[in-house]
Design an enzyme around this catalytic site. Structure first.
Site, PDB file in Angstrom:
ATOM      1  CB  CYS A  57      -9.278  -5.307   1.894  1.00  0.00           C
ATOM      2  SG  CYS A  57      -7.580  -5.620   1.508  1.00  0.00           S
TER       3      CYS A  57
ATOM      4  CB  THR B 166      -0.945  -0.014   1.223  1.00  0.00           C
ATOM      5  OG1 THR B 166      -1.743  -1.202   1.144  1.00  0.00           O
ATOM      6  CG2 THR B 166      -1.843   1.201   1.270  1.00  0.00           C
TER       7      THR B 166
HETATM    8  N1  PLP Z   1      -2.326  -4.669  -4.198  1.00  0.00           N
HETATM    9  C1  PLP Z   1      -2.832  -5.900  -4.291  1.00  0.00           C
HETATM   10  C2  PLP Z   1      -3.218  -6.429  -5.639  1.00  0.00           C
HETATM   11  C3  PLP Z   1      -2.989  -6.670  -3.141  1.00  0.00           C
HETATM   12  O1  PLP Z   1      -3.523  -7.898  -3.241  1.00  0.00           O
HETATM   13  C4  PLP Z   1      -2.611  -6.127  -1.891  1.00  0.00           C
HETATM   14  C5  PLP Z   1      -2.811  -6.897  -0.648  1.00  0.00           C
HETATM   15  O2  PLP Z   1      -3.699  -7.690  -0.529  1.00  0.00           O
HETATM   16  C6  PLP Z   1      -2.060  -4.834  -1.856  1.00  0.00           C
HETATM   17  C7  PLP Z   1      -1.950  -4.144  -3.034  1.00  0.00           C
HETATM   18  C8  PLP Z   1      -1.635  -4.211  -0.572  1.00  0.00           C
HETATM   19  O3  PLP Z   1      -0.442  -4.781  -0.102  1.00  0.00           O
HETATM   20  P1  PLP Z   1      -0.082  -4.665   1.447  1.00  0.00           P
HETATM   21  O4  PLP Z   1      -0.973  -5.592   2.193  1.00  0.00           O
HETATM   22  O5  PLP Z   1       1.354  -5.067   1.546  1.00  0.00           O
HETATM   23  O6  PLP Z   1      -0.265  -3.230   1.815  1.00  0.00           O
END
Ligand code: PLP
Length: 382
Positions: free
Chosen positions: A317, A73
């Site tokens: 999420c 993120t």
């Molecule tokens: N982008 C995608 C496609 C993801 O699946 C995720 C996490 O599930 C993220 C971004 C975010 O990553 P992080 O959990 O390391 O912030």
């Protein structure tokens, strides 16, 4: 309940022993600050250098083009904020992005940016002509996901990159789900920014990386001297070392679709009213997203959990939101079908025995739920 069958690897993956072993010394004796000139600091800095080369080797880029972050993120946010630092006020993204991208684009819309959210077809694929048509002289950024976290559908990265390269827009790719699951070579690809996260490939949660093409202008999100002035904040040495080790292991163990295909074929054959969501030909090798006529996925998750199967309904999420997945809705699924979907995602640790057990447990759970809902009020979709 038998042993746990973990089929939620797109949510996160377990830290493997080799990775834990590599990171542990940096939590004990090797506690130096990598910016400090003392021996402990120099050792920590060298460990980060090694990890950077390991991640760069998996990404096919130069080590200097990688900045370690706290998560995917943060990488996404940094790339997008940097790309929109110009005067241009238009962003092209898609309707099926991860919430990290969706939310920041919503914020930017509130600040006067115009956002074009490209639709997808029934298989979750992007229309490249629509992408081309959407890019205008005032487009600051094209930000697209490579592998969808819910369906595993892969977009044609090389074609997207060569198309955007012909414009003046900056291209950011969210490769969080794809990284370590399919081969990547960033050198010469024409992507400006790419986001990665360690916990999707057996490193711990809370470490990520951002690829910053050496020719692209960059404005840091977190100010400071670390990471060559590109990301402030004392580095999370142990987790960065873990990410490096995990990348090294992923490079040596490419993921095969064999077990995913076995699971999917078996479920399709044994469960009537079951179908795959998304482009089956262009998909991550570890993911299947299935809808089951007449069930509610939230109820299925509870029963599966009781029987030891961990999986999810779309993105982790969005769990518990009660809303149909925005990804499946964008693909044109009805609310009923979208709310009856399960995402099963494997890892290289998934065993054939676990898949055999899953192929027994899932049909029994779906049958039970259907029996209950038949007694209630059946909802069917075509
Ligand atoms: N982008 C995608 C496609 C993801 O699946 C995720 C996490 O599930 C993220 C971004 C975010 O990553 P992080 O959990 O390391 O912030």
């Amino acid at each position: 309940m038998g042993p746990l069958i973990y089929l939620d690897n797109n949510a996160t993956t377990p830290v493997v022993p080799e990775v834990l072993g590599a990171m542990e010394p940096w939590l004990w004796g090797g506690f130096g600050n990598p910016s400090s000139g003392c021996r402990l600091g120099r050792e920590a800095a060298a460990a980060i250098d090694t990890a950077r080369s390991q991640v760069a080797a998996l990404a096919g880029c130069q080590s200097e083009e990688l900045v370690f972050t706290s998560c995917g993120t943060e990488s996404i946010t940094t790339a997008i904020q940097s790309a929109v630092a110009s005067q241009k006020r238009h962003i092209v993204t898609s309707a099926v992005e991860h919430s990290a991208t969706l939310r920041i684009c919503e914020d930017l819309a509130g600040k006067g940016f115009e956002i074009t959210r490209l639709p997808v077809d029934a298989s979750g694929q992007l229309d490249l002509d629509e992408l081309k048509a959407a890019i205008r002289p005032e487009t600051a950024l094209v930000s697209l996901i490579w592998a969808n976290n819910e369906t595993g559908v892969l977009w044609p990265l090389e074609k997207i990159a060569s198309l955007v390269q012909k414009t003046n827009a900056i291209l950011h790719i969210d490769a969080v789900q794809a990284f370590g699951k399919i081969p990547l070579c960033l050198e010469g690809l024409g992507v400006h920014f790419m986001s990665f996260s360690g916990h999707k490939l057996h490193a711990p949660k809370g470490v990520g990386a951002l690829y910053i093409n050496r020719r692209v202008p960059f404005t840091p999100f977190l100010r400071g001297t670390q990471e060559n002035g590109r990301r402030g904040g004392t580095q999370n040495v142990a987790s960065i070392v873990a990410f490096g080790k995990a990348a090294e292991i992923a490079a040596a163990h490419p993921l095969e679709p064999t077990l995913r295909d076995r699971l999917e074929t078996s479920l399709l054959a044994t469960i009537p009213g079951c179908c795959v969501n998304g482009d089956r030909a262009n998909r991550l090798p570890n993911t299947t997203n299935l809808s089951f006529d007449g069930i509610e996925s939230e109820a299925a998750l509870i029963l599966l959990d009781e029987r030891g199967v961990c999986c999810s309904a779309g993105s982790s999420c969005a769990t518990g939101s009660g809303k149909p997945s925005h990804v499946l809705k964008a693909m044109g699924l009805t609310d009923a079908r979208a709310k009856s979907s399960l995402r099963l995602s494997l890892s290289r640790l998934t065993t054939p025995e676990e898949i055999t057990r899953a192929t027994e447990i899932l049909p029994a759970v779906i049958e039970k739920l259907r029996a209950v809902s038949l007694a209630d009020s059946p909802v069917a979709f075509s």
